[in-house]
Design a protein around this motif. Structure first.
Motif, mmCIF file in Angstrom:
data_model
loop_
_atom_site.group_PDB
_atom_site.id
_atom_site.type_symbol
_atom_site.label_atom_id
_atom_site.label_comp_id
_atom_site.label_asym_id
_atom_site.label_seq_id
_atom_site.Cartn_x
_atom_site.Cartn_y
_atom_site.Cartn_z
ATOM 1 N N ASP A 147 0.853 -1.193 0.000
ATOM 2 C CA ASP A 147 0.000 0.000 0.000
ATOM 3 C C ASP A 147 0.887 1.241 0.000
ATOM 4 O OD1 ASP A 147 -1.676 2.193 0.794
ATOM 5 O OD2 ASP A 147 -3.114 0.755 1.602
ATOM 6 N N ARG A 148 0.874 1.993 -1.097
ATOM 7 C CA ARG A 148 1.754 3.153 -1.251
ATOM 8 C C ARG A 148 1.029 4.468 -0.966
ATOM 9 N NH1 ARG A 148 5.918 1.237 -0.106
ATOM 10 N NH2 ARG A 148 6.902 3.181 -0.784
ATOM 11 N N ASP A 154 -4.966 7.526 11.262
ATOM 12 C CA ASP A 154 -4.477 7.352 12.630
ATOM 13 C C ASP A 154 -4.616 5.898 13.075
ATOM 14 O OD1 ASP A 154 -3.884 10.108 13.060
ATOM 15 O OD2 ASP A 154 -6.013 10.506 13.399
ATOM 16 N N ILE A 155 -5.740 5.306 12.700
ATOM 17 C CA ILE A 155 -6.031 3.919 13.068
ATOM 18 C C ILE A 155 -6.483 3.157 11.831
ATOM 19 C CG2 ILE A 155 -7.425 2.361 14.496
ATOM 20 C CD1 ILE A 155 -5.680 4.068 16.239
ATOM 21 N N CYS A 156 -5.940 1.958 11.664
ATOM 22 C CA CYS A 156 -6.401 1.036 10.628
ATOM 23 C C CYS A 156 -7.056 -0.162 11.321
ATOM 24 C CB CYS A 156 -5.224 0.579 9.774
ATOM 25 S SG CYS A 156 -5.527 -0.919 8.788
ATOM 26 N N ILE A 157 -8.233 -0.536 10.849
ATOM 27 C CA ILE A 157 -8.913 -1.724 11.363
ATOM 28 C C ILE A 157 -8.881 -2.790 10.277
ATOM 29 C CG2 ILE A 157 -11.081 -2.695 12.206
ATOM 30 C CD1 ILE A 157 -11.766 0.066 13.317
ATOM 31 N N GLY A 158 -8.263 -3.922 10.587
ATOM 32 C CA GLY A 158 -8.182 -5.027 9.640
ATOM 33 C C GLY A 158 -9.285 -6.038 9.907
ATOM 34 N N PRO A 188 -3.673 0.909 5.802
ATOM 35 C CA PRO A 188 -2.768 0.299 4.826
ATOM 36 C C PRO A 188 -2.538 -1.207 4.979
ATOM 37 C CG PRO A 188 -1.497 1.409 6.515
ATOM 38 C CD PRO A 188 -2.942 1.705 6.808
ATOM 39 N N PHE A 189 -3.135 -1.829 6.002
ATOM 40 C CA PHE A 189 -2.962 -3.271 6.181
ATOM 41 C C PHE A 189 -4.320 -3.933 6.339
ATOM 42 C CE2 PHE A 189 0.956 -1.294 7.634
ATOM 43 C CZ PHE A 189 1.891 -2.001 6.885
ATOM 44 N N ALA A 190 -4.415 -5.162 5.857
ATOM 45 C CA ALA A 190 -5.700 -5.840 5.809
ATOM 46 C C ALA A 190 -5.646 -7.190 6.510
ATOM 47 C CB ALA A 190 -6.139 -6.030 4.353
#
Length: 243
Positions: A147-148, A154-158, A188-190
């Motif tokens: 992911d570029r 602030d927060i990523c929820i996978g 950016p992360f899954a």
């Protein structure tokens, strides 16, 4: 309280056993420890729920990767469970099939055994289990990352389509926005970790990943900032909402 929940923190350790140190390019290793460690996530996600944390650095053994490199997309970048390349794609560790097998036996399998046993205990006692997978991420994309997008939240929820409770994610998104934080789903992360014994097989096992942008709580040298306690409270309140 929180008996049905399990906190998983795989990347917070800084420990590299002494016998493995000669395998690394030490100059590159120092940089990798700084940028790849999920600094203080064992503290950020510490609450009344049981925590399963990895004992050694992810640079020794990354338990979030699949056991077999053929199943792991990151292995083609030299970043399967046994890293040989750094975040900027440099070779920084000698490959040894013998040591890879040793690390599987010594760290990877026991860690997943502990996680699976903790899930089984909750299913036996409570009939369900929710895994919260706690991580942090770098404020800008590192060279190895797929992911570029520069505008990182602030927060990523996978999430996982089978194992993640959708209502909980919606509740968390509303809560985080109410705290003045930006949030994205699977960016950016899954994904969300589930022990293979239960993956896509047992809906009683829920899982969701929480990724915290490092800019919220540490500086560029990995030192806690004045906002650390506030971020910890936000995360703990989120976890309590899942009860």
């Amino acid at each position: 309280m929180l008996e049905k929940m399990l906190i998983h923190v795989p990347h917070a350790s800084l420990y590299i056993p002494e016998e493995y140190i000669p395998d690394y390019d030490l100059e590159v290793l120092s940089h990798e420890m700084l940028v790849m460690t999920d600094w203080y996530c064992n503290e950020l996600f510490d609450c009344e729920a049981e925590m399963v944390a990895m004992q050694v650095s992810r640079l020794v053994c990354d338990v979030e990767r699949f056991r077999d490199d053929k199943d792991e997309s990151m292995s083609r970048l030299g970043m399967g469970l046994y890293y040989t390349k750094s975040s900027d794609k440099k070779v920084f560790r000698k490959f040894s099939e013998e040591k890879r097998e040793e690390i599987l036996t010594r760290y990877y399998d026991p860690h997943h055994g502990r996680l699976a046993a903790a899930v089984a205990e909750r299913l036996k006692t409570h009939g369900e289990c929710l895994i919260i997978d706690g991580h942090s991420f770098y404020p800008v994309p590192l060279p190895y990352e797929l992911d570029r997008e520069d505008n990182r939240p602030d927060i990523c929820i996978g999430t996982d389509d089978f194992h993640t409770p959708k209502a909980l994610v919606e509740k968390w998104v509303d809560y985080l926005k109410g705290c003045g934080l930006s949030v994205k789903i699977n960016s950016p992360f899954a994904g969300a970790l589930v022990p293979m014994e239960y993956y896509m097989r047992d809906a009683r096992v829920g899982s969701v990943m929480i990724e915290v942008n490092r800019r919220l709580y540490i500086d560029g040298k990995g030192q806690k900032t004045a906002d650390f306690d506030r971020v910890k409270k936000v995360l703990n309140d989120m976890i309590l909402m899942a009860e």
